[in-house]
Design an enzyme around this catalytic site. Structure first.
Site, PDB file in Angstrom:
ATOM      1  CG  ASP A 248      48.938  52.320  38.523  1.00 18.33           C
ATOM      2  OD1 ASP A 248      49.064  52.073  37.315  1.00 18.33           O
ATOM      3  OD2 ASP A 248      48.255  51.626  39.294  1.00 18.33           O
TER       4      ASP A 248
ATOM      5  CG  ASP B 237      45.448  46.819  34.413  1.00 16.54           C
ATOM      6  OD1 ASP B 237      46.598  47.087  34.028  1.00 16.54           O
ATOM      7  OD2 ASP B 237      44.955  47.269  35.458  1.00 16.54           O
TER       8      ASP B 237
HETATM    9  C1  GLA Z   1      46.633  48.791  37.479  1.00 15.30           C
HETATM   10  C2  GLA Z   1      46.265  49.981  36.590  1.00 15.30           C
HETATM   11  C3  GLA Z   1      45.457  50.978  37.407  1.00 15.30           C
HETATM   12  C4  GLA Z   1      44.208  50.302  37.954  1.00 15.30           C
HETATM   13  C5  GLA Z   1      44.604  49.083  38.777  1.00 15.30           C
HETATM   14  C6  GLA Z   1      43.391  48.262  39.181  1.00 15.30           C
HETATM   15  O1  GLA Z   1      47.524  49.151  38.478  1.00 15.30           O
HETATM   16  O2  GLA Z   1      47.415  50.576  36.071  1.00 15.30           O
HETATM   17  O3  GLA Z   1      45.102  52.090  36.603  1.00 15.30           O
HETATM   18  O4  GLA Z   1      43.376  49.918  36.882  1.00 15.30           O
HETATM   19  O5  GLA Z   1      45.476  48.226  38.054  1.00 15.30           O
HETATM   20  O6  GLA Z   1      43.741  47.144  39.932  1.00 15.30           O
END
Ligand code: GLA
Length: 378
Positions: free
Chosen positions: A184, A127
């Protein structure tokens, strides 16, 4: 490590977020096998954020699995997953802390890659929260890329920086095998269709060994879980799954495998859709707009290995909408003397196009139809 077709599996985040533990992962793995998902290709079982203690081990500096959530340790869990014929994935972050405020790998990339290899990890989602330097994404992903390439174990590298810093233009230089290109996903139709339509222009940056990842599927969540908003209907999920398959995205399930309905299992194991997603040629889909210009009613076309063409007719609007596709748009002219034999990927029914056009019946709001087509003599 070559990853010639889009990776498939399951990830904890969409449904469970921080509410994870080894019991859950084991029973999810059991369900994945029992439901035939492993046989269909869903082999990666990935633990997302929130698996570790809040701080590194003060002596070794290693990231440590939270013993309250994973009392048996990660190695034992990996062994269990491997014993089921599945692969084990874990999560870290290029920043000093993860998005949910656990230790990130910044400055510890090589140590962490070795730790993950020691766990028996086969997949790392990486990430991009809390990075101390801006504009350095290529460098940070190259660092972890090198750490993984030299850690002594084959580990699929799944980048997740949400499309910033024009990720598609440099991500293949880092050794990543897939990369998130958007923020997301939420479990509603708008979120999903915005992701899909927003990425259609970038599909030239998705190819074997490094795929544009449209995010974990919300298919089957029905509003439950961590990214649940209003939830979606079955028609919405068919359309989501069709977008992801036609666009060659990795297919990471995000619903709870322990409570999947037979209808959802049927959708995500649909042989014809998976055959399109996993097509060995790995060519990009492209968009064809329709004559009368409703931009929410369009076709995705994709050339397949062996001469077939996949066609998906999509209606992302709130009204029913019919389609007329000119075969000229896929390069098949009247002069060719050809038409299409079209097999409906949902029903298996066969039909033929005309020599100029394909008439598509009115699609319901959010609806889609997907065909595997073969050009034949008219
Ligand atoms: C980010 C990523 C998600 C998930 C969260 C976890 O938002 O894009 O897919 O992995 O972090 O905290």
């Amino acid at each position: 490590m070559l990853i010639p077709v889009p990776p498939m599996g399951w990830n904890t985040w969409n449904t469970f977020a921080a509410d994870i533990n080894e019991e859950l992962i084991r029973s999810a793995a059991d369900s994945i096998v029992k439901l035939g998902l492993r046989e269909a290709g869903y082999t990666y079982v990935v633990i997302d954020d929130c698996w570790s203690l809040r701080e590194r081990d003060p002596h070794t500096n290693e990231i440590v699995a939270d013993p309250a959530k994973f009392p048996g340790g990660m190695k034992a869990l990996a062994d269990y997953i491997h014993g089921k014929g599945l692969k084990f994935g874990i999560y870290s972050c290029a920043g000093v802390r993860t998005c949910a405020d656990y230790p990130g790998s910044f400055g510890h990339e090589f140590l962490d890659a070795r730790t993950f290899a020691g766990f028996g990890v086969d997949f790392l989602k990486y990430d991009y929260c809390n990075v101390p330097v801006t504009g350095q994404a290529p460098l940070l992903y190259r660092r972890m890329g090198q750490a993984l390439r030299t850690c002594g174990r084959d580990i699929l590298f799944s980048a997740c920086n949400w499309g910033i810093e024009e990720v598609g233009t440099w991500i293949r230089s880092t050794g990543a095998h897939m990369y998130r290109s958007t923020g997301d996903i939420a479990d509603n139709f708008k979120s999903m269709s915005n992701i899909a339509t927003g990425q259609i222009p970038h599909l030239s940056q998705s190819a074997p060994n490094c795929f544009n990842d449209l995010d974990m599927l919300t298919v089957g969540m029905f509003g439950k879980g961590n990214v649940g908003s209003s939830g979606c209907t079955m028609v919405d999920y068919q359309t989501q799954f069709s977008f992801w398959t036609l666009m060659g995205s990795p297919l990471m399930l995000g619903c709870d495998p322990r409570t999947m309905t037979p209808e959802i299992v049927g959708l995500v194991t649909n042989r014809e859709l998976l055959r399109i997603n996993q097509d060995p040629a790995g060519l990009q889909a492209y968009r064809i707009n329709h004559c009368w210009g409703n931009p929410e009613c369009f076709t995705l076309a994709r050339l397949l290995e062996g001469g077939d063409i996949a066609l998906g007719f999509f209606n992302i609007s709130e009204n029913p909408c019919g389609n007329l596709l000119l075969l000229e748009h896929i390069g098949l002219t009247y002069e060719s003397g050809m038409r299409l034999r079209m097999v409906d990927c949902f029903t298996g029914e066969e039909q033929y196009s005309g020599r100029d056009t394909v008439k598509v019946p009115k699609l319901p709001p959010h609806g889609c139809l997907v065909y595997r087509c073969t050009p034949v003599k008219a």
